[in-house]
Design a protein around this motif. Structure first.
Motif, mmCIF file in Angstrom:
data_model
loop_
_atom_site.group_PDB
_atom_site.id
_atom_site.type_symbol
_atom_site.label_atom_id
_atom_site.label_comp_id
_atom_site.label_asym_id
_atom_site.label_seq_id
_atom_site.Cartn_x
_atom_site.Cartn_y
_atom_site.Cartn_z
ATOM 1 N N UNK A 341 0.830 -1.206 0.000
ATOM 2 C CA UNK A 341 0.000 0.000 0.000
ATOM 3 C C UNK A 341 0.860 1.250 0.000
ATOM 4 N N UNK A 342 1.963 1.209 0.745
ATOM 5 C CA UNK A 342 2.905 2.330 0.771
ATOM 6 C C UNK A 342 4.230 1.824 0.217
ATOM 7 N N UNK A 343 4.590 2.297 -0.949
ATOM 8 C CA UNK A 343 5.751 1.772 -1.664
ATOM 9 C C UNK A 343 7.000 2.577 -1.322
ATOM 10 N N UNK A 344 7.967 1.911 -0.704
ATOM 11 C CA UNK A 344 9.213 2.570 -0.353
ATOM 12 C C UNK A 344 10.427 1.846 -0.894
ATOM 13 N N UNK A 345 10.221 0.998 -1.911
ATOM 14 C CA UNK A 345 11.331 0.300 -2.561
ATOM 15 C C UNK A 345 11.210 0.474 -4.068
ATOM 16 N N UNK A 346 12.228 0.018 -4.806
ATOM 17 C CA UNK A 346 12.244 0.238 -6.253
ATOM 18 C C UNK A 346 12.892 1.581 -6.561
ATOM 19 N N UNK A 347 12.545 2.188 -7.682
ATOM 20 C CA UNK A 347 13.093 3.484 -8.078
ATOM 21 C C UNK A 347 12.394 4.603 -7.318
ATOM 22 N N UNK A 348 13.181 5.468 -6.667
ATOM 23 C CA UNK A 348 12.630 6.587 -5.905
ATOM 24 C C UNK A 348 13.379 7.863 -6.299
ATOM 25 N N UNK A 349 12.647 8.867 -6.798
ATOM 26 C CA UNK A 349 13.217 10.162 -7.136
ATOM 27 C C UNK A 349 13.131 11.113 -5.944
ATOM 28 N N UNK A 350 14.013 12.092 -5.898
ATOM 29 C CA UNK A 350 14.106 12.987 -4.745
ATOM 30 C C UNK A 350 12.829 13.761 -4.476
ATOM 31 N N UNK A 351 11.986 13.978 -5.518
ATOM 32 C CA UNK A 351 10.763 14.756 -5.337
ATOM 33 C C UNK A 351 9.534 13.886 -5.031
ATOM 34 N N UNK A 352 9.714 12.552 -4.962
ATOM 35 C CA UNK A 352 8.584 11.658 -4.676
ATOM 36 C C UNK A 352 8.445 11.489 -3.150
ATOM 37 N N UNK A 353 7.806 12.484 -2.541
ATOM 38 C CA UNK A 353 7.707 12.538 -1.091
ATOM 39 C C UNK A 353 7.026 11.309 -0.497
ATOM 40 N N UNK A 354 5.962 10.816 -1.144
ATOM 41 C CA UNK A 354 5.242 9.653 -0.616
ATOM 42 C C UNK A 354 6.155 8.433 -0.533
ATOM 43 N N UNK A 355 6.971 8.228 -1.571
ATOM 44 C CA UNK A 355 7.877 7.087 -1.575
ATOM 45 C C UNK A 355 8.991 7.240 -0.547
ATOM 46 N N UNK A 356 9.501 8.466 -0.404
ATOM 47 C CA UNK A 356 10.562 8.703 0.582
ATOM 48 C C UNK A 356 10.019 8.503 1.988
ATOM 49 N N UNK A 357 8.800 9.000 2.224
ATOM 50 C CA UNK A 357 8.169 8.802 3.540
ATOM 51 C C UNK A 357 7.959 7.318 3.823
ATOM 52 N N UNK A 358 7.578 6.555 2.787
ATOM 53 C CA UNK A 358 7.380 5.110 2.963
ATOM 54 C C UNK A 358 8.709 4.410 3.223
#
Length: 408
Positions: A341-358
């Motif tokens: 539900x909250x994706x925090x793995x894979x490719x993460x860009x510096x501006x993708x706050x939701x992914x960084x938070x996850x």
């Protein structure tokens, strides 16, 4: 193209939480020597004579049957067993942390008395109703978790009353006696959990988890300060089922596991396993059925590296073949990242706050969480490893200024 599993790859996580119903198991009558570890340490502190349990002489760590070399899915019985231990820990902690009365007498409009139960009170009875199997008594390591140990100690002491509650919903003597007895049980749980030795144990374990989280978050921030895109891998590393049944020496097993982890972490840092690794986080845990296993997060440079599933597989295969000589097993979390539900793995860009938070709030939280079994079994041993493969001199941003302001 459909993903193909490789030798040594699990089709399920090593410690996945299961939500399965329970039935009553075999009765257990504790002997005089069945003393919880915290009471044993308290007696020793007072200078009292107590025969200590030596883990090196104990064969009860892994009683389940040894399967063949291929890892199999957990049986229904195993799933129920693990679910029971998780629930028992959670309900005891919840009862201790709460300040409410868990059972009360409420008078209805017609004058009849009704039993009121708090959420924690209901959950306690629900866990008791579902029960546990013989391994709760057979595997001495089960009660090394202090909260699970408290649950079993109290429920064994009040077994007759709790069975009556499960069967009839109220004790002989009516609602008033039921409330009195159940609140005595709740108070006994709180008294056990409030022992200084357990509170100190819990505080140390939780404080260590917070320190690990703070350090890991700082490393992630440094990685994003250097790179605008990261590739994050999440892999569980463990061993074939039954691996440790063959040995009676817990400390010898532990020494071997940590030696193999040192080899794995050094290979990750040197680039032998995957290219462009920037940081590594690894937490050693102990599962009652799974035995030793590592939760691993690998952060790579994102530019030019997009095949996160394949890189995670490379990490797992290296563990399986090069480090453990075929004795290891692994689970590739990146292959099922679409389920999170909250994706925090894979490719993460510096501006993708939701992914960084996850990444910081879900993935890292899971890696650094307290493991009460390891804390009790090896209180003075380091079980968390973090490697930053970058340095401050490298942390100069290159290229065009970022289009979005980063808060990492």
């Amino acid at each position: 193209m459909e993903y193909e599993e490789s030798p040594g790859e699990n089709s399920h996580p090593f410690d996945e939480d299961w939500n399965i119903d329970w039935d009553w198991g075999t009765n257990h009558s504790p002997s005089d020597n069945d003393v919880p570890w915290w009471e044993g340490e308290e007696r020793l502190a007072r200078g009292e004579n107590l025969q200590q349990w030596d883990m090196n002489d104990e064969e009860l760590f892994f009683e389940e049957e040894v399967s063949d070399d291929q890892e199999e899915l957990l049986s229904e019985s195993d799933k129920k067993f693990i679910a029971h231990l998780r629930r028992a820990e959670a309900v005891i902690k919840g009862i201790f942390d709460s300040r409410e009365d868990h059972f009360e007498v409420v008078e209805k409009k017609n004058g009849k008395l009704k039993l009121f139960q708090s959420l924690h009170g209901k959950e306690f009875l629900k866990v008791g109703k579902k029960g546990c199997d013989e391994r709760c008594a057979q595997l001495r390591v089960v009660d090394k978790n202090p909260y699970v140990g408290i649950y079993h100690k109290v429920t064994r002491r009040w077994e007759y009353e709790l069975r009556a509650m499960v069967e009839y919903g109220v004790l002989a003597g009516g609602v008033s006696r039921t409330v009195n007895v159940m609140n005595k049980i709740m108070e006994e749980i709180k008294d056990e959990a409030s022992r200084p030795i357990i509170q100190d144990f819990s505080r140390r374990a939780d404080r260590a988890a917070k320190d690990r989280k703070k350090a890991a978050t700082a490393i992630i921030d440094r990685c994003f300060a250097q790179r605008s895109r990261l590739l994050v891998l999440r892999v569980d590393l463990g061993y074939r089922k039954g691996k440790f049944i063959e040995s009676e020496d817990f400390m010898k097993d532990m020494k071997m596991v940590k030696k193999e982890w040192t080899l794995m972490s050094d290979s990750l840092k040197s680039g032998k396993v995957a290219p462009n690794v920037m940081a590594v986080f690894g937490k050693l845990e102990y599962g009652v059925l799974a035995g030793f296993h590592y939760h691993l997060v690998v952060i790579m440079k994102g530019s030019g590296n997009r095949q996160d599933i394949n890189y995670a597989k490379m990490v797992g295969q290296y563990w399986y073949s090069e480090v453990t000589g075929g004795e290891g097993r692994y689970f590739n979390c990146n292959r099922i990242k679409h389920r999170y539900k909250k994706l925090g793995i894979g490719t993460i860009n510096y501006h993708e706050k939701d992914k960084i938070d996850a990444l910081k709030g879900v993935v890292i939280d899971y890696i650094v969480k307290s493991d009460y079994y390891m804390s009790a079994l090896l209180p003075s041993k380091k079980t968390f490893v973090q490697l930053s493969c970058t340095n401050k001199e490298q942390m100069v941003r290159r290229g065009r200024p970022r289009r979005y302001l980063s808060k990492v």
